[in-house]
Design a protein around this motif. Structure first.
Motif, PDB file in Angstrom:
ATOM      1  N   ALA A 342       0.908  -1.185  -0.040  1.00  0.00           N
ATOM      2  CA  ALA A 342       0.018  -0.157  -0.176  1.00  0.00           C
ATOM      3  C   ALA A 342       0.867   1.273   0.178  1.00  0.00           C
ATOM      4  CB  ALA A 342      -0.943   0.003   1.337  1.00  0.00           C
ATOM      5  N   PRO A 343       0.253   2.353  -0.420  1.00  0.00           N
ATOM      6  CA  PRO A 343       1.093   3.555  -0.276  1.00  0.00           C
ATOM      7  C   PRO A 343       1.596   3.873   1.197  1.00  0.00           C
ATOM      8  CG  PRO A 343      -1.058   4.047  -0.777  1.00  0.00           C
ATOM      9  CD  PRO A 343      -0.995   2.788  -0.860  1.00  0.00           C
ATOM     10  N   GLY A 344       1.210   3.531   2.124  1.00  0.00           N
ATOM     11  CA  GLY A 344       1.678   3.698   3.500  1.00  0.00           C
ATOM     12  C   GLY A 344       2.977   2.999   3.708  1.00  0.00           C
ATOM     13  N   ASP A 345       2.904   1.809   2.720  1.00  0.00           N
ATOM     14  CA  ASP A 345       4.359   1.297   2.947  1.00  0.00           C
ATOM     15  C   ASP A 345       5.473   1.838   2.568  1.00  0.00           C
ATOM     16  OD1 ASP A 345       3.412  -1.548   4.123  1.00  0.00           O
ATOM     17  OD2 ASP A 345       2.476  -1.662   2.192  1.00  0.00           O
ATOM     18  N   VAL A 346       5.353   2.769   1.846  1.00  0.00           N
ATOM     19  CA  VAL A 346       6.403   3.761   1.344  1.00  0.00           C
ATOM     20  C   VAL A 346       7.330   4.453   2.375  1.00  0.00           C
ATOM     21  CG1 VAL A 346       7.146   5.487  -0.251  1.00  0.00           C
ATOM     22  CG2 VAL A 346       5.470   4.007  -1.041  1.00  0.00           C
ATOM     23  N   ILE A 347       6.439   4.868   3.345  1.00  0.00           N
ATOM     24  CA  ILE A 347       7.266   5.718   4.367  1.00  0.00           C
ATOM     25  C   ILE A 347       8.170   4.785   5.306  1.00  0.00           C
ATOM     26  CG2 ILE A 347       5.472   5.843   5.808  1.00  0.00           C
ATOM     27  CD1 ILE A 347       6.512   8.455   6.644  1.00  0.00           C
ATOM     28  N   VAL A 348       7.411   3.460   5.392  1.00  0.00           N
ATOM     29  CA  VAL A 348       7.973   2.632   6.088  1.00  0.00           C
ATOM     30  C   VAL A 348       9.463   2.141   5.615  1.00  0.00           C
ATOM     31  CG1 VAL A 348       7.929   0.413   7.298  1.00  0.00           C
ATOM     32  CG2 VAL A 348       5.917   1.665   7.295  1.00  0.00           C
ATOM     33  N   ALA A 349       9.363   2.001   4.312  1.00  0.00           N
ATOM     34  CA  ALA A 349      10.469   1.400   3.582  1.00  0.00           C
ATOM     35  C   ALA A 349      11.713   2.538   3.472  1.00  0.00           C
ATOM     36  CB  ALA A 349      10.221   1.112   2.228  1.00  0.00           C
ATOM     37  N   PHE A 350      11.145   3.744   3.555  1.00  0.00           N
ATOM     38  CA  PHE A 350      12.174   4.827   3.511  1.00  0.00           C
ATOM     39  C   PHE A 350      12.791   4.986   5.146  1.00  0.00           C
ATOM     40  CE2 PHE A 350      12.505   8.976   5.696  1.00  0.00           C
ATOM     41  CZ  PHE A 350      13.648   9.463   5.143  1.00  0.00           C
ATOM     42  N   ALA A 351      11.867   4.733   6.172  1.00  0.00           N
ATOM     43  CA  ALA A 351      12.315   4.655   7.340  1.00  0.00           C
ATOM     44  C   ALA A 351      13.438   3.676   7.869  1.00  0.00           C
ATOM     45  CB  ALA A 351      11.146   4.692   8.683  1.00  0.00           C
TER      46      ALA A 351
END
Length: 520
Positions: A342-351
């Motif tokens: 989901a798009p919310g996974d993008v910030i987790v991958a970044f973090a």
């Protein structure tokens, strides 16, 4: 007499040793012995055992300190000299009227605990440097009120491992001397951590040689940072630097407009919301652009090594609340992370990517909790310390919708209670209307999160503590000088809550004691 309580009850208005009358020996005159009063401290000490003749600071007093304790010794000497009680620092030959600092290195006692023995000399002993530093501040608070300390011994230790203050110098620049003064305030209250929020919508406050275009006119030089770190070290204070990413990056992105995340569509309501959250659309970096990662990597590699503490704060808050406006993030998630992402996974991958960089320098990453609420397929690294300020997924912080504190600790995350109410003090902007008065902060306790929940008993070990958070949403409302008094009023309450709790003592009585203690 042995006193054991969270907020030592025998220090009521003044903790008074039991008065006694000496029995007259045959042929001698009987005279009463005047009871000695142990001055109060903020936070209060945990244990006091009275007995013996007591300590009087000599007119030619010295601080006798081993090499490991020389920093706190020098600071204590400066503080006592500053209030008209001059002392010098030496390494050997303790005598009556001296203050003695001894770092034992013993491991069994809790970290940061210390002991004070009041006899013909005042001896402060601890297993570690922070404990020595805390002991010197208790001694300083006593000696500011009286040059004579009753005979006895104190043993003291904190309830929580992290007790701190955060300064939003990203929005409102605070001169280095002002920052050092707030470090001094925190140390005076036996706190151990100051977080510096070094970038936000109004400024990037570090002098970048790799990317000079991102440095704001008002900033800290490398020499300023070294001076702040040395000063903090001497008081046992750990500095936690924060460069907020991937949102709140307005100052960084001002010269990198090609890296700004832009919505596919917007409305007046959307624009208004963007201006309230994360400083507007221009504050979010486009995580679908490879160049964004290069810029952030450059920043982390330049500045993480500059700071010597255990932690680096990545930010990770308030990135996106409505992903439907940013279809490019959905496309990136499925293409790069996985078909079910989901798009919310993008910030987790970044973090997790940024955390790897931070960990390569031997630092532990920290983050605000809300950025991870909408992830579906991946989770943030369990090493990340979550500073829990909001329970909602993009709404008001006390509303439901996001991951709860218990969900984060169940996944193994250490957690710091950064409750929006009452741990925030906002100098201006809409959020300032929600500032909790010191009385409300005094009625709170650090185990109560913003959503009204508490951690299950099995996870209480993961609760690190809390901080008082200074936010300057509108940096024009209060000058640094105007901030000091309301900040101090809350800081001493937070210090008491985190060290040992209030123990049922009324807030007016607490204020009375705090006024007696004063400030260095």
């Amino acid at each position: 007499m042995v006193v054991r309580s969270r907020f030592t009850r025998n220090i009521a208005r003044w903790l008074t040793a039991t008065a006694c009358v000496m029995a007259a020996a045959p042929g001698a005159n009987a005279e009463p012995v005047v009871a000695q009063e142990l001055p109060p401290t903020i936070p209060s000490i945990k244990q006091w055992i009275s007995g013996g003749t007591g300590f009087t600071l000599g007119s030619d007093a010295r601080i006798v300190a081993d090499a490991a304790s020389r920093g706190p010794a020098q600071r204590l000497a400066e503080d006592l000299t500053g209030i008209g009680k001059p002392v010098s620092v030496t390494g050997t030959g303790a005598r009556a009227g001296d203050i003695v600092l001894v770092q034992t290195g013993d491991a069994p006692e809790p970290a940061e605990s210390y002991r004070i023995s009041s006899t013909d000399r005042l001896t402060i002993s601890a297993r570690d440097l922070p404990g020595i530093a805390h002991g010197t501040q208790t001694a300083l608070q006593w000696l500011r009120q009286s040059g004579t300390i009753p005979g006895g011994s104190a043993q003291d230790w904190p309830d929580y491992a992290e007790r701190g203050l955060m300064l939003d110098t990203g929005r409102e620049f605070f001169p280095a001397d002002w920052v050092k003064a707030r470090i001094r305030d925190a140390a005076h209250l036996r706190m151990n951590m100051v977080q510096l929020h070094l970038s936000d919508s109004q400024g990037f406050r570090l002098d970048s040689r790799v990317h000079p275009e991102i440095t704001s006119p008002l900033h800290y030089t490398a020499a300023d940072i070294a001076d702040i770190l040395d000063y903090a070290d001497s008081y046992g204070i750990e500095i936690v630097p924060e460069i907020d990413m991937p949102s709140h990056m307005n100052a960084i992105l001002a010269q990198h407009q090609d890296l700004v995340l832009r919505p596919a569509h917007t409305s007046s309501a959307d624009a208004q919301r963007d201006n309230l959250i994360a400083g507007g659309v221009g504050g979010k970096i486009d995580l679908t652009n490879p160049a964004a990662y290069q810029l952030i990597s450059d920043i982390l590699h330049e500045f993480v090594p500059m700071f010597r503490g255990r932690y680096w704060h990545l930010g990770c808050d308030e990135y996106i609340s409505d992903y439907s406006r940013y279809p490019q993030l959905s496309e990136y998630a499925t293409r790069v992370i996985g078909p079910d992402a989901a798009p919310g996974d993008v910030i987790v991958a970044f973090a997790n990517w940024a955390a790897d960089i931070v960990e390569s320098f031997g630092r532990t990453p920290r983050a605000w909790n809300d950025g991870f609420d909408q992830a579906v397929t991946i989770a943030p690294k369990t090493e990340v310390v979550m500073q829990y300020w909001s329970s909602s997924a993009g709404g008001l912080p006390w509303l439901p919708g996001g991951r709860t504190p218990a969900e984060l600790t169940a996944a193994g995350h250490p957690i710091l209670n950064a409750a929006f109410t009452p741990a925030y003090f906002v100098t201006g902007g809409p959020a300032a209307a929600l500032n909790a008065p010191p009385e409300l902060l005094y009625a709170w306790d650090p185990g109560l999160f913003v959503n009204g929940s508490r951690l299950p008993d099995a996870d209480r070990r993961l609760l690190r503590g809390s901080m008082l958070f200074l936010w300057c949403d509108d940096p024009e409302v209060m000058t640094p000088e105007q901030i000091v008094d309301p900040l101090r009023a809350r800081l001493r309450v937070m210090a008491q809550q985190l060290w040992g709790g209030t123990g049922g003592v009324s807030y007016p009585e607490f204020v009375f004691r705090a006024n007696a203690v004063g400030w260095p």
